[in-house]
Every structure is written in C-alpha cells, then in structure tokens.
Motif scaffolding. Structure first.
Motif, PDB file in Angstrom:
ATOM      1  N   ASN A 148      -7.221  -0.696   2.865  1.00  0.00           N
ATOM      2  CA  ASN A 148      -7.058  -1.685   1.800  1.00  0.00           C
ATOM      3  C   ASN A 148      -6.506  -3.001   2.336  1.00  0.00           C
ATOM      4  N   ASN A 149      -6.684  -4.060   1.545  1.00  0.00           N
ATOM      5  CA  ASN A 149      -6.181  -5.391   1.882  1.00  0.00           C
ATOM      6  C   ASN A 149      -5.424  -5.963   0.691  1.00  0.00           C
ATOM      7  N   ASN A 203      -4.996  -7.322  -4.439  1.00  0.00           N
ATOM      8  CA  ASN A 203      -4.833  -6.071  -3.710  1.00  0.00           C
ATOM      9  C   ASN A 203      -6.038  -5.178  -4.005  1.00  0.00           C
ATOM     10  N   SER A 204      -6.556  -4.555  -2.953  1.00  0.00           N
ATOM     11  CA  SER A 204      -7.645  -3.601  -3.152  1.00  0.00           C
ATOM     12  C   SER A 204      -7.215  -2.469  -4.058  1.00  0.00           C
ATOM     13  N   ILE A 205      -5.916  -2.156  -4.038  1.00  0.00           N
ATOM     14  CA  ILE A 205      -5.352  -1.178  -4.975  1.00  0.00           C
ATOM     15  C   ILE A 205      -4.937  -1.970  -6.210  1.00  0.00           C
ATOM     16  N   PHE A 231       0.818  -1.216   0.000  1.00  0.00           N
ATOM     17  CA  PHE A 231       0.000   0.000   0.000  1.00  0.00           C
ATOM     18  C   PHE A 231       0.854   1.268   0.000  1.00  0.00           C
ATOM     19  N   GLN A 281      -3.962  -2.415   5.430  1.00  0.00           N
ATOM     20  CA  GLN A 281      -3.498  -1.033   5.562  1.00  0.00           C
ATOM     21  C   GLN A 281      -4.068  -0.454   6.855  1.00  0.00           C
TER      22      GLN A 281
END
Length: 568
Positions: A474-475, A510-512, A433, A468
């Motif tokens: 986020n994960n 990843n959420s991102i 992250f 995060q």
C-alpha cells in the motif's frame, strides 16, 4: 577604570631617553626628534603589555598574556616592526643585549598606540628582571654604567607603579594557579540546562473511531510539575572541533497520551521521561575538513537537525524555542530513525551550502531494552539493515537576513518502531499501514526572514510518500505546514514573544481507505518568554489543537504550561 592616576611628566622621559640613548642605539635621531616623539615612541621602546584597566587586570587571561608575551629573541619576530621604523635599532639593541622586549601573543608590537604609566612600568620591570638575571649570573660587566644609572632613575620615578603592578600580577598568578589546579579539564567545558515545567491540559470528551481515537471519559488531566536536566560536556582538541557528550534525566510526561482526545499533537517539545535516571542522550564529534567542509560523526542521538539547518532559529531549541513538539521544525524532514552515522556540510560561499547525512537508529532510553539499533549485529539492526534516515538539503541565503532551504529525505522504519510523523500528528500519521515495515520519500521547503531587529517570519511545508514494505504494498501521502512569528526583545531586552500556527502531519490519501484522516487539525501556540536574569528565563504559553487527530468531531484540546529555564 583605566589607571591614569598619575600623568606622564615630560622631563623624566626626556632624561630617560637621553640616558638610555647608547643602549637604544638611536643613531642619527636628533634630540628634538626624540623629545617630540616621546609620547608616541616610548611604547616602541619599552611597552610589553596591553593597556591595563582594573577590570581586565582582574582576569586570569591577562596574566596568561603577560606570560606568553615574553618570548621575543629577535626583532624580526615582531610582524609590525620594520627596519625603516625610526626606533628599530633601539628595539634591536634591547632585544640583543638584554632580551627585555616582548610582543603580544599574536607577534605584534603595536608601537604606535598610546601608553599608560602602568604599561611603561611593566616594560621597565621586564628590563630590570633581565638585568638582575645577568648580574646574578656573574655577568655584571655586560651591563654598562650608563644603562644602570638610567634604570635607577626610571625605577625611582616609577616605584609606586612597579609595586602596584607586581602586587596585582602576583595576586593574579596565585588565582590562576588555583583555577588551573581545580579546573575539571583543559579541553572540556560544562554547559547545562534545567527545566521546571508546570503544565495542564483540558478539552471535551473525544469521539471518532477506535483506531483514530480511543475514547476518554474525562475532559481534563491532572496539573503536573516536572523537570528535565541536561549536562553537555563540550570538548575541543583544536579549537575548531567539538566532541559533545550529553547526559540527561527527566520526568516530563507525554501530555498528549493523557488528553481527552489522546493526541500526540499536544506533546510538549521538552517532554522527556527517563524515570529520573541519567542516560547518555547525545554523543557525536564535529570537525572541519579544510576551509569549507564540516563533518559530523555520531555514535548516539545525532539527529538531522544537528547536521542540517532547520531555518527556524527562534523556535528549534527544546530549551529556548517552541513549547509544542510540532512547532520546533518540520517533523517529516528533521525527525526519523537516526542517531549513529555521518553528516557533511559543504559551504560553497556565504550564500550557498549543501548538507547531507546518513543516520541509523539508536536508542539510549533507560525505559526500554534497545533492540534493532545501529549497534545490533542481528535482526533489523546495524547501520544498513534497520531503521535509517538519509537527508540532503540545499540552503540559499541571498542576504544575511533571508534564507530558504530545499530538502529530500529517504527513511526506512521496521514495523516495531514505525512512526512516520514522529509523534506529532494523528495515529494514522504515525502508522499509515499499522505496525509493518514502512519506507518514505520525504520532500520539504523551509524559509526564514529576519524582517527587522524586532520581527522574524519563518515557516515550512513538507510532504511524504509512504510505502508499505511488509505484509502488503500500500501507499499513503502525508502533508504538513507551519508559519511562525517571533518578536525578539519584545517590551524588554532579552524577552521574546512568539506565535506558531500550522497543520500537523495529516494522511491525505491511503490505499487503505479507512486509514485516511477525515478532516484537518490546526495547532496554534502563543508564548512569551521573559528573562529574569542572564541565567533564568520564564516562558508561559498556551497551545490550542483544533479538530485533534484530524477529526472535527473531536473538541478543541488546550495545553497550558509555564516553563522555567535555568542555564549555566
């Protein structure tokens, strides 16, 4: 060579035994019994030291055994002498009248074993010394004429042996005194390692996004020759505990940072750069609590692999093991913010044990100013308010050749130091992250199987769920695995071949979305270590990283190295 230059003649022992019968108080034993048991029983009467050979007599420990064995004041102190033994009264008489019977340091007498002339001479010498003390003290009337006559005959028979033995013992006592006067410490031993490393890397120009891989314009780094020195001062106060103080210095660079693909996957296991200055690298104390529990108390650089079992015996050491940092052990389980804290190992039985540790971050590096560590009283520091890693591991060994382990770890890393994959994976693997506070739940399994004397098979699989903790919620998920083959004594005793193949930590989700590794890297390591001597081992090897940084647009990165290890 054992001292049997002159064999026993039966006549002197028969005469000696008969002459000394009053002193030995043999009692009802017949002359025939005495003669028939002479070679077996002389040890019961006079032996004071273990069988002495030329090599053993040259060791200081033998002199110490001689010193510590002259302490028997009662036959009851000899654990293997019983009142029913046929020579018990003789031993009792010699102890009570002259005090010249001695046992081994473990309080045994070992009267049934064979006896050399030198051992008999040592026993005779002890009795002569005691009688001389009695006479010097003006108590000559306490020594019977019969005893003196018997001793005189024995002294004449063993004159040569007595002279040789006394001369050797005197020389050993002088050497021992010199060693004791010059020794560093009675409780501390120094063991050290020195590594000379020649290394070079090469590969094509890297590609990929700027976040994944800063562009490089060269496809080869400079060849390097560097070093690492470690001095371990191991102290024991009880014989079962260990206080380890380690100093180290080195200038071995992180080769990954100089490769065309700028990948930490190329980092060497023994990379250490202290700018040539010695630093305190480790400081911890290990001690037993009862029979089954062992505790670790660390103040600096106590790591999860010091407490737990990596189940990778041939490759876990940075001195003697893998050449690659990734190849040593699962980085998601055994690497993380650590250094100061407590570890416990409880062994239920030879097959099952449990390991637990809580370690907070320390930083002893001379190249940075330590902040937010276990010793910091402010900010993201201290034992519980900064970076930490808590581990639990269950180990099952159904046989001495096979082990499996299951592990869970929980970590927290402040944004200033976050490095989830501990510099073994991609950029996203280190900071899923970015430079923000990150916690992780980590799960792993390890195994090791010694298939045969010359073949070992091992490996691990690890997974992490990162969260995060600042600036968002986020994960991300990380995954890695490895298998390794070791070939002990390959081609020659003391040599070893090794193969390691695996996938370094990869961000699989990843959420991102932009911070997901696009493809998969694989690391292959080949090495062969050959022992030049007991203290010198040379290990050439090559490391190949396919699709570096988990990006198949990147060409293969190669690392070649020759590691020379000195141990002392």
């Amino acid at each position: 060579m054992v001292f049997y230059q002159r064999k026993f003649s039966i006549q002197p022992f028969v005469v000696a035994t008969v002459l000394l019968a009053p002193a030995f108080n043999i009692g009802s034993a017949s002359a025939n019994e005495v003669v028939s048991n002479t070679t077996q029983s002389v040890g019961n009467v006079t032996s004071t030291v273990e069988k002495i050979d030329a090599n053993k007599l040259a060791q200081p420990s033998t002199v110490q055994d001689l010193k510590t064995s002259q302490n028997v004041t009662s036959v009851s102190q000899l654990s293997d002498v019983r009142p029913t033994d046929w020579a018990f009264t003789a031993l009792q008489s010699l102890v009570e009248r002259y005090g010249c019977i001695a046992g081994y340091p473990d309080r045994t007498y070992r009267g049934q074993r064979a006896l050399s002339r030198y051992e008999f001479a040592a026993g005779l010498n002890a009795c002569l010394d005691k009688i001389n003390e009695i006479i010097s003290a003006g108590l000559a009337d306490k020594v019977s004429k019969e005893d003196l006559a018997a001793l005189q005959k024995l002294q004449e028979e063993f004159a040569a042996e007595l002279a040789t033995l006394r001369g050797r013992v005197d020389a050993l006592e002088a050497k021992t005194a010199k060693l004791e006067a010059q020794q560093f410490s009675t409780t501390t031993k120094l063991n050290a390692t020195v590594i000379f490393a020649f290394a070079d890397t090469w590969g094509g120009t890297g590609t990929g996004t700027a976040a994944q891989n800063p562009q490089k314009t060269t496809d080869r780094t400079n060849a390097t020759l560097s070093y690492r020195v470690r001095l371990n001062f191991d102290t024991s106060f009880t014989g079962k505990d260990l206080l380890r103080t380690r100093l180290q210095a080195g200038n071995i660079p992180n080769l990954g940072a100089a490769t065309a693909t700028n990948t930490n996957m190329a980092r060497l296991a023994f990379a250490t750069d202290t700018l040539g200055a010695f630093e305190l690298d480790k400081l911890y104390y290990r001690f037993p609590i009862g029979d089954n529990l062992t505790a670790f108390l660390g103040a600096n650089a106590l790591d999860p692999d010091d407490v737990g079992d990596t189940l990778n015996p041939y490759f876990e050491s940075s001195d003697k093991g893998a050449l690659s940092r990734f190849g040593r052990y699962d980085p998601l389980i055994f690497r993380g913010p650590s250094g100061a804290g407590l570890g416990l190992v409880y062994k239920f039985n030879p097959q099952f044990s449990i390991v637990a540790s809580y370690l907070a971050r320390t930083d002893s590096s001379t190249t940075t100013t330590p902040t937010n560590t276990a010793a910091s009283a402010t900010g993201q520091g201290g034992l519980f308010n900064g970076g930490y890693m808590a581990n639990v591991q269950l180990i099952f060994a159904p046989s001495k050749d096979f082990k499996i382990g299951l592990a869970y770890a929980r970590s927290f890393e402040p944004g200033t130091i976050v490095n989830v994959s501990s510099s073994t994976g991609s950029t996203f693997g280190s900071r899923p992250f970015g430079a923000v506070d990150t916690s992780s739940d980590r799960y792993g399994a390890q195994f090791n199987w010694q298939v045969s004397k010359g073949f070992n098979f091992g490996g691990w699989i690890g997974f992490a769920n990162a969260q995060q903790q600042s600036g968002g919620s986020n994960n991300a998920s990380l995954f890695n695995w490895s298998v390794n083959l070791a070939f002990p004594d390959l081609f020659a005793e003391g040599n070893r071949g090794g193969i390691i193949f695996g996938q370094p930590p990869k961000v699989t989700s990843n959420s991102i979305g932009a911070n997901v590794d696009p493809s998969t890297s694989y690391l292959l390591e080949l090495q062969y270590g050959f022992r030049v001597s007991k203290n010198i081992t040379i290990t050439p090897g090559i490391i190949a990283i396919f699709n570096p940084n988990h990006n198949d647009a990147n060409p293969t990165t190669w690392v070649g190295t020759i590691k020379t290890l000195f141990t002392f």
